[in-house]
Design an enzyme around this catalytic site. Structure first.
Site, mmCIF file in Angstrom:
data_model
loop_
_atom_site.group_PDB
_atom_site.id
_atom_site.type_symbol
_atom_site.label_atom_id
_atom_site.label_comp_id
_atom_site.label_asym_id
_atom_site.label_seq_id
_atom_site.Cartn_x
_atom_site.Cartn_y
_atom_site.Cartn_z
ATOM 1 N N ASP A 14 -7.353 7.650 1.120
ATOM 2 C CA ASP A 14 -6.555 8.817 1.503
ATOM 3 C C ASP A 14 -6.866 10.041 0.634
ATOM 4 O O ASP A 14 -6.921 11.168 1.144
ATOM 5 C CB ASP A 14 -5.062 8.501 1.512
ATOM 6 C CG ASP A 14 -4.547 7.864 0.234
ATOM 7 O OD1 ASP A 14 -5.294 7.785 -0.749
ATOM 8 O OD2 ASP A 14 -3.367 7.440 0.222
ATOM 9 N N THR A 15 -7.103 9.854 -0.656
ATOM 10 C CA THR A 15 -7.453 10.999 -1.504
ATOM 11 C C THR A 15 -8.774 11.632 -1.082
ATOM 12 O O THR A 15 -9.027 12.795 -1.379
ATOM 13 C CB THR A 15 -7.542 10.589 -2.984
ATOM 14 O OG1 THR A 15 -8.582 9.622 -3.149
ATOM 15 C CG2 THR A 15 -6.228 10.006 -3.476
ATOM 16 N N GLU A 33 -8.074 0.036 -9.102
ATOM 17 C CA GLU A 33 -8.117 -0.665 -7.816
ATOM 18 C C GLU A 33 -9.341 -0.219 -7.037
ATOM 19 O O GLU A 33 -10.011 0.752 -7.399
ATOM 20 C CB GLU A 33 -6.854 -0.379 -6.990
ATOM 21 C CG GLU A 33 -5.573 -0.913 -7.577
ATOM 22 C CD GLU A 33 -4.348 -0.663 -6.708
ATOM 23 O OE1 GLU A 33 -3.297 -1.200 -7.054
ATOM 24 O OE2 GLU A 33 -4.455 0.058 -5.705
ATOM 25 N N ARG A 82 3.513 10.529 5.804
ATOM 26 C CA ARG A 82 2.476 11.568 5.752
ATOM 27 C C ARG A 82 2.056 11.892 7.180
ATOM 28 O O ARG A 82 1.574 11.041 7.914
ATOM 29 C CB ARG A 82 1.284 11.059 4.930
ATOM 30 C CG ARG A 82 0.250 12.116 4.631
ATOM 31 C CD ARG A 82 -0.741 11.614 3.587
ATOM 32 N NE ARG A 82 -1.437 10.421 4.009
ATOM 33 C CZ ARG A 82 -1.625 9.345 3.251
ATOM 34 N NH1 ARG A 82 -1.148 9.306 2.027
ATOM 35 N NH2 ARG A 82 -2.284 8.295 3.704
ATOM 36 N N SER A 132 0.845 -1.192 0.000
ATOM 37 C CA SER A 132 0.000 0.000 0.000
ATOM 38 C C SER A 132 0.878 1.239 0.000
ATOM 39 O O SER A 132 2.087 1.164 0.239
ATOM 40 C CB SER A 132 -0.931 0.010 1.225
ATOM 41 O OG SER A 132 -0.178 -0.008 2.420
ATOM 42 N N GLY A 145 2.163 2.964 -2.225
ATOM 43 C CA GLY A 145 3.251 3.016 -3.178
ATOM 44 C C GLY A 145 4.465 2.178 -2.824
ATOM 45 O O GLY A 145 5.441 2.158 -3.578
ATOM 46 N N GLU A 151 -10.712 3.411 -7.665
ATOM 47 C CA GLU A 151 -9.733 4.170 -8.443
ATOM 48 C C GLU A 151 -9.866 3.828 -9.922
ATOM 49 O O GLU A 151 -9.887 2.645 -10.293
ATOM 50 C CB GLU A 151 -8.321 3.863 -7.961
ATOM 51 C CG GLU A 151 -8.058 4.307 -6.523
ATOM 52 C CD GLU A 151 -6.640 4.008 -6.089
ATOM 53 O OE1 GLU A 151 -5.708 4.602 -6.667
ATOM 54 O OE2 GLU A 151 -6.476 3.173 -5.186
#
Length: 394
Positions: free
Chosen positions: A286-287, A279, A364, A160, A162, A267
């Site tokens: 998160d977006t 996906e 983050r 996850s 990236g 996504e």
């Protein structure tokens, strides 16, 4: 009749969050507002959701026995996976015995593994996806790259944010990409997916809510990722009516197959009126943090309402908005955010500091939110606020 009794009584409800990051923290807050007792679980102490939950547990959620023990001792009414790193076969087993898993144990199991969800979408549902192959060793990997073609994207089937993801731009990148994928997988070295490079105009997250009232959609969210990890998002992403309708059709088909109640982050890649499935996450995305300022009910409030069996009669969009992630680099247990009086001096700007206990490498740690009359103005406002922020890694 839906009921929620007083906390810590026989009529009260208890929710167990499996994953306690910044997204789980917002879910915990929304459940608390509804009078639900929250137990926050994660592999490390003092995770963001633990800071607002009624109680917490620290254990390896990939350990089947540890997961079974925690659930048996807590006896939750709702088991809510908020990350992928969970022993999902345990959830499947417990659901068969009557436990309530959000949205379903099948959804958690399929989406934890990129192979499961890709085969469901492309091979069972007939949804358009990028070309793909799977590989378990280096020889299979080289053959997969040859079949898909260069350029292509390589991801561990279990990862996850990236981690382990890379792009092969020439034959010289093949060995390096294999190594990156093996080091970045959630469960260590293992199987990977090789995806054909998609020529798209933009990508979106279509937040899709399944509740007792049916299926609803938030306005599409545009976003930018760096190395597979979200950095910016905005809402709404402009789309043609045909593309928007097709995106909703695909999202409905995929989420209907997964079932259950809750929010799904679907996504998608968009090229003109063409929509390509990428996906899906069976949980807040998160977006979607932009919805904390753009909607009357954020994605977290929608998730809490839906999973507790309550209706979502409408999703009221308020104004064009944007988010910008604050990613900190370093190695420390003390991070200081400064210049906050400048960050928040413009109207229509908000900030969430997640309270993560440490950073190792990059992480983050906060998000800046902005709203304005247009998406462009909101993004510019978020950028201005970001530039005023100072970050010290002590």
């Amino acid at each position: 009749m839906a009921k929620i009794g007083s906390k810590w009584t026989g009529s009260g409800r208890k929710a167990m969050l499996l994953g306690s990051g910044e997204l789980g923290k917002e879910v915990a807050i929304e459940l608390q507002r509804m009078g639900v007792e929250v137990v926050a679980c994660d592999k490390y102490a003092n995770a963001p959701a633990m800071q607002v939950a009624d109680s917490c547990r620290v254990f390896n959620m990939l350990d089947p026995e540890a997961l079974k023990t925690a659930i048996a001792e807590e006896k939750p009414d709702h088991i809510i996976p908020e990350v992928e790193a969970i022993a999902t076969p345990v959830l499947v087993e417990l659901e068969e015995k009557g436990q309530n898993v959000t949205p379903t144990a099948k959804a958690a199991w399929l989406t934890m593994n990129r192979e499961g969800i890709r085969r469901l979408a492309a091979e069972e549902l007939g949804v358009t996806t990028s070309p793909y192959r799977f590989a378990s060793d280096f020889e299979e990997f080289k053959a997969a790259v040859e079949a898909v073609g260069i350029p292509c994207v390589v991801k561990p089937i279990m990862s996850s944010s990236g981690h382990g993801q890379s792009v092969i731009k020439s034959a010289d990148d093949i060995e390096k990409s294999w190594k990156i994928a093996q080091e970045g997988g959630r469960a260590g070295a293992g199987r990977v997916i090789v995806e054909g490079f998609v020529n798209f105009d933009y990508e979106i997250t279509l937040l899709t809510v399944r509740s007792v009232a049916g299926t609803s959609f938030c306005e599409p969210i545009g976003h930018i990722q760096v190395d597979g990890d979200y950095r910016y998002s905005w809402q709404p992403q402009a789309m043609t009516p045909a593309a928007k309708a097709k995106a909703q059709e695909i999202a409905r088909k995929v989420t209907d197959a997964l079932g259950g109640y809750g929010i799904f982050g679907v996504e998608l890649f968009i090229k003109g009126d063409e929509v390509i499935f990428s996906e899906v996450s069976p949980r807040p995305h998160d977006t979607g943090m932009v919805t904390m300022i753009s909607q009357e009910l954020s994605e977290f409030a929608l998730h809490a309402r839906a999973l507790t069996g309550l209706p979502v009669p409408e999703i009221r969009f308020l104004a064009p908005s944007a988010s910008r992630a604050v990613v900190v680099e370093g190695d420390s247990k003390e991070v200081v955010m400064g210049g906050l009086e400048k960050v928040l001096e413009e109207p229509g700007v908000q900030m969430r500091i997640f309270g993560k206990p440490e950073v190792k490498g990059h992480r983050r740690m906060a998000v800046i939110l902005a709203t304005a009359d247009t998406v462009e103005e909101a993004r510019a406002k978020a950028d201005r606020a970001y530039e005023k922020l100072t970050v010290e890694v002590l």
